[in-house]
Design an enzyme around this catalytic site. Sequence first.
Site, PDB file in Angstrom:
ATOM      1  N   GLY A 286     -11.190 -67.009 -30.078  1.00 18.21           N
ATOM      2  CA  GLY A 286     -11.048 -68.395 -30.477  1.00 18.21           C
ATOM      3  C   GLY A 286      -9.592 -68.815 -30.541  1.00 18.21           C
TER       4      GLY A 286
ATOM      5  CB  VAL B 155      -5.894 -70.153 -34.963  1.00 16.72           C
ATOM      6  CG1 VAL B 155      -5.621 -70.565 -36.416  1.00 16.72           C
ATOM      7  CG2 VAL B 155      -6.919 -69.029 -34.926  1.00 16.72           C
TER       8      VAL B 155
ATOM      9  CE  LYS C 189     -11.032 -66.800 -34.706  1.00 16.73           C
ATOM     10  NZ  LYS C 189     -11.169 -65.467 -35.344  1.00 16.73           N
TER      11      LYS C 189
ATOM     12  CG  ASP D  55     -12.176 -54.772 -34.772  1.00 15.18           C
ATOM     13  OD1 ASP D  55     -11.668 -53.682 -34.434  1.00 15.18           O
ATOM     14  OD2 ASP D  55     -11.963 -55.841 -34.157  1.00 15.18           O
TER      15      ASP D  55
END
Length: 505
Positions: free
Chosen positions: A2, A4, A19, A112
């Site tokens: 995405g 931002v 975002k 993650d």
Amino acid sequence: MGEVYRAHDPRLGRDVAIKILPAIVSTDSERLRRFEQEARAAAALNHPNILAVHDIGSENGSPYIVSELLEGESLRDRLNSGAVPVRKAVEYAVAIARGLAAAHEKGIIHRDLKPENLFITADGRVKILDFGLAKLAQAEPAPGSGSLMPTSAGGTTPGLVLGTVGYMSPEQVRGQATDQRSDLFAFGAILYEMLAGRRAFHGETSVETMTAILKEEPPELPVADGQLPVALRRIVERCLAKGAAQRFKSADDLAFALESLETASVPPLKGAPEIAPRNRERAWRLAACVSFLIAIALVWPALLYVWRSHPELPLMRVDIVTPPTADPVSFALSPDGRQLAFVANDEGQSRLWVRPFDQAAPRSLTGTEGASLPFWAPDGRSIGFFADGKLKRIGVSGGSPQILADAPAGRGGTWSRDGVIVYAPDTTGVGLMRIAAIGGSAAPLTRLAAGQGTHRWPQFLPDGQRILFNAGQGQPEMRGLYLGWLDGREPRRIMASEEAAVYVP
């Protein structure tokens, strides 16, 4: 994942971050799924060490997330300048561990965690970002069904596993089911990198790096120069254990171990962290001095009598060398101050040990495998502890331990002279429990108030009727140090505090 943008919210008069998943890629079902996953996960969390989400929605076919605007740099940017000083690294580590504990409490596993997804604000706070690969409280995807796209700049390698090469746990590398302990492995890799200035696992290729995660140990962190506490190195090693069962049981345990480095009874090595804010420390000192002066004025005649009637006790200083341990925070001094109970390894297993100060060597107590958080009986003849999801007791002279009650993840116990044990049975969702030291049925002592997540670290006061304990993991205004009563009266909040308190006679 995405784009931002910085924006301004005119209704509340604040700058925010937006975002956006561009419409051109929002038709990609996998990217859309992960974007929505991030929004759901982040929106479910409210913690000072996790990026706050204000709003989610869609405009002209483009989904968006509105979050707090952060000023500062990512941990990756900071690490590009080299290792982080020990004190600051532990400060960051505690914040990350607390954020993970809040996420895990909601059933959310990040999966993650890496320096790129950790942000250091201009005022020194740490924020966990990007829950695009987060596992919510739902079925685990089958191996091989993971994302084929990176989550953010900084190296999520395309493949059939979820995570980032270099920070994935062994079970992630194998494509196996994961739980919160996978996040703790990634945490260990990050803490190692902050302290060493280099990655824990690194190869020329992704395959070599994953092989290192499965089969190799990172170079040992240096402690010889006195800058790195041995206990901190052991915390890192426990996080990076190949088997999930050998790691910390929870992020809350991990945070407690890190926070204990500054409050251990043995003076810390040079460079050990000082996490408590200086202004709070000064306030405590001032309050302590005032209270002390008032107490002296009130009890001066009694003090004169005591000093004249009792010889001064000799000052005792000891330097205790214990066997290797992965649980440096599990220790307790006996009521008479003459023995120390602690947890250390014995023939490859962690056990409870007792060291009388008038003897040269400690001895382990058979039957206490997996013990943690010991606490003494008032007469010094028995010790309570947690192991195998149970509250147990054992005689100091040995024998078989007695199981008293269920305690899936005990968070401290205390034993009154009247034979009552008060204990915290779990990390969240329950209050304190009480049980007779000889056994019987356990009964609730405190109940969580609205906005509280846990009651833990109880300690009887000398009257045997009042208990100090900590309320944590809830709303900030409900966290703190509380005073409870054995007769079940409503606990009273004494002060705001994230840590446990210790009563000093």
